[in-house]
Design an enzyme around this catalytic site. Structure first.
Site, PDB file in Angstrom:
ATOM      1  N   GLU A  82      -2.572  -2.937   3.020  1.00 13.24           N
ATOM      2  CA  GLU A  82      -2.649  -3.091   1.562  1.00 13.24           C
ATOM      3  C   GLU A  82      -4.085  -3.499   1.250  1.00 13.24           C
ATOM      4  O   GLU A  82      -4.443  -4.664   1.383  1.00 13.24           O
ATOM      5  CB  GLU A  82      -1.648  -4.164   1.093  1.00 13.24           C
ATOM      6  CG  GLU A  82      -0.192  -3.787   1.302  1.00 13.24           C
ATOM      7  CD  GLU A  82       0.330  -2.817   0.237  1.00 13.24           C
ATOM      8  OE1 GLU A  82      -0.292  -2.704  -0.841  1.00 13.24           O
ATOM      9  OE2 GLU A  82       1.352  -2.159   0.499  1.00 13.24           O
TER      10      GLU A  82
ATOM     11  N   CYS B 178      -6.181  -7.606  -6.764  1.00 14.07           N
ATOM     12  CA  CYS B 178      -6.495  -6.317  -6.130  1.00 14.07           C
ATOM     13  C   CYS B 178      -6.342  -5.155  -7.096  1.00 14.07           C
ATOM     14  O   CYS B 178      -7.061  -4.170  -6.979  1.00 14.07           O
ATOM     15  CB  CYS B 178      -5.614  -6.102  -4.908  1.00 14.07           C
ATOM     16  SG  CYS B 178      -3.866  -6.198  -5.263  1.00 14.07           S
TER      17      CYS B 178
HETATM   18  P1  NAD Z   1      -9.157 -12.707   3.363  1.00 10.81           P
HETATM   19  O1  NAD Z   1     -10.596 -12.986   3.623  1.00 10.81           O
HETATM   20  O2  NAD Z   1      -8.232 -13.820   3.086  1.00 10.81           O
HETATM   21  O3  NAD Z   1      -8.665 -11.835   4.581  1.00 10.81           O
HETATM   22  C1  NAD Z   1      -7.328 -11.386   4.695  1.00 10.81           C
HETATM   23  C2  NAD Z   1      -6.772 -11.806   6.027  1.00 10.81           C
HETATM   24  O4  NAD Z   1      -7.519 -11.198   7.077  1.00 10.81           O
HETATM   25  C3  NAD Z   1      -6.817 -13.315   6.262  1.00 10.81           C
HETATM   26  O5  NAD Z   1      -5.552 -13.735   6.715  1.00 10.81           O
HETATM   27  C4  NAD Z   1      -7.886 -13.458   7.309  1.00 10.81           C
HETATM   28  O6  NAD Z   1      -7.657 -14.554   8.178  1.00 10.81           O
HETATM   29  C5  NAD Z   1      -7.821 -12.174   8.058  1.00 10.81           C
HETATM   30  N1  NAD Z   1      -9.095 -11.813   8.672  1.00 10.81           N
HETATM   31  C6  NAD Z   1     -10.334 -11.960   8.127  1.00 10.81           C
HETATM   32  N2  NAD Z   1     -11.269 -11.500   8.978  1.00 10.81           N
HETATM   33  C7  NAD Z   1     -10.625 -11.057  10.089  1.00 10.81           C
HETATM   34  C8  NAD Z   1     -11.032 -10.438  11.313  1.00 10.81           C
HETATM   35  N3  NAD Z   1     -12.309 -10.184  11.576  1.00 10.81           N
HETATM   36  N4  NAD Z   1     -10.074 -10.116  12.201  1.00 10.81           N
HETATM   37  C9  NAD Z   1      -8.784 -10.342  11.928  1.00 10.81           C
HETATM   38  N5  NAD Z   1      -8.334 -10.901  10.789  1.00 10.81           N
HETATM   39  C10 NAD Z   1      -9.224 -11.269   9.876  1.00 10.81           C
HETATM   40  O7  NAD Z   1      -9.000 -11.724   2.131  1.00 10.81           O
HETATM   41  P2  NAD Z   1      -9.992 -10.612   1.625  1.00 10.81           P
HETATM   42  O8  NAD Z   1     -10.078  -9.474   2.588  1.00 10.81           O
HETATM   43  O9  NAD Z   1     -11.235 -11.198   1.086  1.00 10.81           O
HETATM   44  O10 NAD Z   1      -9.110 -10.123   0.377  1.00 10.81           O
HETATM   45  C11 NAD Z   1      -9.689  -9.457  -0.649  1.00 10.81           C
HETATM   46  C12 NAD Z   1      -9.448  -7.957  -0.493  1.00 10.81           C
HETATM   47  O11 NAD Z   1      -8.066  -7.720  -0.379  1.00 10.81           O
HETATM   48  C13 NAD Z   1      -9.888  -7.180  -1.696  1.00 10.81           C
HETATM   49  O12 NAD Z   1     -10.470  -5.974  -1.269  1.00 10.81           O
HETATM   50  C14 NAD Z   1      -8.591  -6.894  -2.421  1.00 10.81           C
HETATM   51  O13 NAD Z   1      -8.613  -5.766  -3.248  1.00 10.81           O
HETATM   52  C15 NAD Z   1      -7.648  -6.738  -1.295  1.00 10.81           C
HETATM   53  N6  NAD Z   1      -6.302  -7.045  -1.706  1.00 10.81           N
HETATM   54  C16 NAD Z   1      -5.383  -6.056  -1.659  1.00 10.81           C
HETATM   55  C17 NAD Z   1      -4.096  -6.311  -2.081  1.00 10.81           C
HETATM   56  C18 NAD Z   1      -3.041  -5.272  -2.054  1.00 10.81           C
HETATM   57  O14 NAD Z   1      -1.894  -5.626  -2.232  1.00 10.81           O
HETATM   58  N7  NAD Z   1      -3.367  -4.015  -1.831  1.00 10.81           N
HETATM   59  C19 NAD Z   1      -3.761  -7.591  -2.512  1.00 10.81           C
HETATM   60  C20 NAD Z   1      -4.729  -8.584  -2.518  1.00 10.81           C
HETATM   61  C21 NAD Z   1      -5.994  -8.306  -2.089  1.00 10.81           C
END
Ligand code: NAD
Length: 462
Positions: free
Chosen positions: A238, A272
């Site tokens: 997602e 998102c």
């Molecule tokens: P985040 O930084 O919280 O990361 C998400 C998860 O990935 C966390 O649990 C984190 O611990 C893990 N993570 C981070 N780096 C990692 C790595 N190198 N290896 C393994 N796991 C790792 O969240 P984010 O990515 O900043 O979230 C924002 C993004 O998410 C935006 O692009 C947003 O559009 C997208 N988003 C999508 C949805 C959806 O439902 N499609 C919902 C919310 C957010």
């Protein structure tokens, strides 16, 4: 319901001190032990009966209703989220999803008969049945840290799986509350919470799961998919991206501005499916300016910094990233910021060049650029020249225009006249396409995602 020493993995979070939550016991598990324990529980069959699934969903509902204030306080600490937003978009959302699932689970799980060809004889029968997959890993982001951990979790439980839930370390207060409460409410044999950041998630991803459900950005999405490939584990990704909003010239601009502002500035733009930018013709762009000023004031007053309803940016890194984008256009409304409180005003930018920094990446904050195009043809071309969005919004009174956008573009979801709301319809699949993601969930689509559809043929022996 109690919880044993080994229920959780207490991990080190970068920038925070090592903090076993049960210092008196000092038990720290390896992820392999957690997964092995859950797999053993799954193998006993305890997660399969529908009664178990229903009991887990009811317990999760109890958690949300009995600890609404704890969760709201954590969401306020992490994101400055107002109590209204916390109840509506996180807790209430998840409770509604639980209720919808409880109402329909029997029906969704019913085996589906399939017609059998004559050559197999009139006594042959065929059907599909939903089998749980096994042990599912759910990795959640920080922006809706309750909803985006618990909605996939409840779908995976409803489908009869054991689950490892990994909250985001960037919403540490919410992560801590969920790590404390989930073990107290759910079956500790079949559900585990693992807190932590990149090292802990990397260690988890080395394990074999039967499905990985990841919500976050595309860079980490690729990391997850690579790790999953080692075990041939299916993934749901997602992801996000830039979700455009096309505003047609014939539209009631006061309604458009109200709805765009409400969708964009919810959670300070950290959503998102928030409208990322507006595409419209130059005359409509000009006419929208005054409407945006009015709409933002209607939402948050003349000083949004003092409005209890307006959120804050999650951390300094994102604050710095976002404030660097404020120069990409002329601020029609907003433009101000305060690093000490991680406040960025709800901002609408006009005269934005499509090549400017604000148009190069997903904004994920309270900045709404307006980009002008000659009309519908150019708007469609603009959208199709870029990655497939998670959501696309169209504001047009013309059915012909709405039909053309629906037919000629590809996006995870399409919203006519109202941003964000499609994801609250539990009977619609929620997910992206292309760069915005793989797979979908919500309602019965969560059962599809977290189950194997097994083909069964039965032919009597005599
Ligand atoms: P985040 O930084 O919280 O990361 C998400 C998860 O990935 C966390 O649990 C984190 O611990 C893990 N993570 C981070 N780096 C990692 C790595 N190198 N290896 C393994 N796991 C790792 O969240 P984010 O990515 O900043 O979230 C924002 C993004 O998410 C935006 O692009 C947003 O559009 C997208 N988003 C999508 C949805 C959806 O439902 N499609 C919902 C919310 C957010």
């Amino acid at each position: 319901m109690g919880h044993g020493d080994s229920w959780q993995l207490h991990a080190t979070v970068p920038g925070r001190s090592r903090r076993p939550a049960h210092p008196q016991r000092g038990t720290v598990n390896h992820p392999a032990d957690t997964v092995a324990r859950l797999r053993a529980a799954f193998r006993t069959g305890r997660t399969k009966p529908v009664e178990w699934r229903v009991s887990q969903l009811r317990r999760l509902r109890d958690l949300l209703t009995e600890h609404t204030d704890d969760l709201a306080a954590a969401l306020h600490a992490d994101l400055g989220k107002s109590a209204t937003e916390a109840r509506r978009t996180e807790i209430g959302f998840t409770v509604r999803e639980i209720d919808h699932t409880l109402d329909h689970l029997d029906e969704w799980l019913r085996p589906e008969p399939a017609p059998v060809p004559d050559r197999l004889g009139a006594d042959a029968r065929a059907w599909t049945q939903y089998d749980p997959l096994g042990v599912v890993l759910v990795i959640a982001p920080w922006n809706y840290p309750v909803q985006l951990l618990l909605t996939p979790l409840l779908g995976a439980l409803a489908a009869g799986n054991a689950v490892v839930a990994k909250p985001s370390e960037l919403a540490p207060a919410t992560s801590a509350v969920l790590a404390r409460l989930l073990p107290a409410y759910l079956d500790p044999e079949a559900v585990a919470v693992v807190e932590g950041g990149i090292p802990e998630t990397t260690a988890l991803l080395a394990e074999r799961f039967d499905h990985i459900f990841y919500t976050g950005n595309g860079t980490v999405g690729r990391v997850v998919m690579r790790a999953a490939a080692e075990h041939l584990t299916p993934v749901t990704l997602e992801l996000g991206g830039k979700s455009p909003a096309f505003v047609d010239r014939d539209t009631d601009l006061s309604v458009v501005a109200d709805r765009l502002a409400a969708g964009k500035f919810l959670n300070a733009g950290q959503t998102c499916v928030a409208p990322d930018y507006v595409l419209t013709d130059p005359a409509t762009a000009k006419a929208l300016e005054a409407e945006f000023v009015r709409a933002v004031e209607a939402l948050f007053g003349t000083d949004p910094a003092s409005s209890g309803e307006y959120g804050r940016i999650v951390n300094e890194r994102h604050f710095d990233r976002l404030t660097a984008l404020l120069d990409s256009g002329r601020a029609v409304v907003g433009g101000g910021s305060d690093r000490a409180t991680k406040y960025i005003a709800p901002t609408v930018l006009a005269d934005v060049d499509p090549a400017s920094p604000v148009m190069r990446e997903e904004i994920f904050g309270p900045i709404l650029p307006v980009v002008t195009v000659a009309g519908l043809d150019e708007a469609i071309e603009f959208i199709n020249d870029r990655d497939k969005p998670l959501a696309l919004y169209v504001f047009s009174a013309s059915e012909g225009t709405r039909d053309r956008v629906a037919a000629e573009t590809s996006s995870g979801g399409l919203g006519h006249g109202l941003p964000l709301a499609h994801l609250t319809v539990s009977d619609l699949p929620f997910g992206g396409v292309g760069e915005s993601g793989i797979g979908n969930y919500h309602g019965r689509y969560s059962i599809e995602t977290f189950s194997h559809r097994k083909a069964v043929l039965e032919k009597p022996l005599a």
